[in-house]
Each structure stands twice: as structure tokens, then as C-alpha cells.
Design an enzyme around this catalytic site. Structure first.
Site, mmCIF file in Angstrom:
data_model
loop_
_atom_site.group_PDB
_atom_site.id
_atom_site.type_symbol
_atom_site.label_atom_id
_atom_site.label_comp_id
_atom_site.label_asym_id
_atom_site.label_seq_id
_atom_site.Cartn_x
_atom_site.Cartn_y
_atom_site.Cartn_z
ATOM 1 N N PHE A 58 34.883 28.217 43.389
ATOM 2 C CA PHE A 58 34.048 27.289 44.164
ATOM 3 C C PHE A 58 34.421 25.814 43.972
ATOM 4 C CE2 PHE A 58 31.918 28.409 40.185
ATOM 5 C CZ PHE A 58 31.666 27.165 39.629
ATOM 6 N N ARG A 103 14.287 19.905 42.943
ATOM 7 C CA ARG A 103 14.944 21.036 43.613
ATOM 8 C C ARG A 103 13.935 22.069 44.097
ATOM 9 N NH1 ARG A 103 19.774 21.398 39.266
ATOM 10 N NH2 ARG A 103 21.232 19.933 40.252
ATOM 11 N N ASN A 113 21.926 21.396 46.609
ATOM 12 C CA ASN A 113 20.722 21.344 45.769
ATOM 13 C C ASN A 113 20.252 19.927 45.464
ATOM 14 O OD1 ASN A 113 22.624 20.626 43.872
ATOM 15 N ND2 ASN A 113 22.257 22.362 42.506
ATOM 16 N N HIS A 116 22.213 15.730 41.182
ATOM 17 C CA HIS A 116 22.938 16.079 39.954
ATOM 18 C C HIS A 116 22.355 15.250 38.819
ATOM 19 C CE1 HIS A 116 26.115 16.645 36.999
ATOM 20 N NE2 HIS A 116 26.026 15.342 36.791
#
Length: 149
Positions: A58, A103, A113, A116
Site C-alpha cells: 500500500f 476519526r 481517515n 495523522h
């Protein structure tokens, strides 16, 4: 002990106009903003930021997403700021994040989401140095500190 942490509203959070709400949540908790800027993440910055994921399937998607639009990068200060901000942010997967967390309230999918937050003092220092120059950060005596801690 006053710690610093790096927080970034990701492109989905910026596009959904969540910056103000997110800032307010951290301010209302009593944390102190030391630096903030709306910016675009370069591919080089993204690769440094996500270095621990290099080689994972990913990785390319992470870099592509974080460079897809503007982000709002911030440095926050406070006692146990990393632990406190991670509680406010919620679990990485929004489906597992509690209601009342950023979130949990706004996230729909683990790949988008919203935000960070550094997960350790070492990560915070590394991430702050990727996104901020020393002269962009301002430390000051928060007058409310005595009412918070």
C-alpha cells in the site's frame, strides 16, 4: 514535561473543510499550537514521512493520496501531548474508532481517515523536521496552563 507532536489534516479532511473543527478540539483540550501551515506535500516528503511502510503493497497509495491535495500541518505542545492527541484522533480504522473521536465522527474508510498524528516522541521529532523549519515554530508560555495541568 512539555512534549511536541506532529498532526496533519490529510487531503480528505482539508477538502471536507474540517480544519477548524479539528483545531478547536485540540485547543479546547488545552493543548498549545506551536506551528501550522496549509501546504502541499511533495513526493519526496511523503516518501520520508511514510519510510517505515516502504516496500509494503500500500506504500504507493499512501504517497499518492497524501500528495493529491493540500494538507494542514501542525505542531502541538503539551504534557503527554502524543497520548492526548492520539486519544482525540481515535483508532486508525474509522470503523473501529469511538464516537467522539475525530476519526469516529468523520472517518469512513481506513485509506481516507482524515488525520495523522505522531505515535511516539521519536516519530514526532522526525515528522516535525520533515514538515517544519525550526524558525516556523513558536514556543510561548500559555497563560492558561495553570488551569489545565
Amino acid at each position: 514535561m512539555m512534549e511536541k507532536t506532529f498532526i496533519m489534516v490529510k487531503p480528505d479532511g482539508v477538502q471536507r473543510q474540517l480544519i477548524g473543527d479539528i483545531l478547536s478540539r485540540f485547543e479546547r483540550k488545552g493543548l498549545q499550537l506551536a506551528g501550522a501551515k496549509l501546504m502541499r506535500v511533495t513526493e519526496q516528503m511523503a516518501e520520508k514521512h511514510y519510510a517505515e511502510h516502504q516496500g509494503k503493497p500500500f506504500f504507493g497509495e499512501l504517497v499518492e493520496f497524501i500528495t493529491s491535495g493540500p494538507v494542514f500541518a501542525m505542531v502541538w505542545e503539551g504534557e503527554n501531548v502524543i497520548e492526548v492527541t492520539r486519544q482525540l484522533i481515535g483508532k486508525t480504522n474509522p470503523k473501529e474508532a469511538l464516537p467522539g473521536t475525530i476519526r469516529g465522527d468523520y472517518g469512513m474508510f481506513v485509506g481516507k481517515n482524515i488525520i495523522h498524528g505522531s505515535d511516539s516522541l521519536e516519530s514526532a521529532e522526525r515528522e516535525i523536521n520533515i514538515f517544519f523549519k525550526n524558525e516556523e515554530l513558536v514556543s510561548y508560555q500559555q497563560l492558561m496552563a495553570g488551569w489545565i495541568y
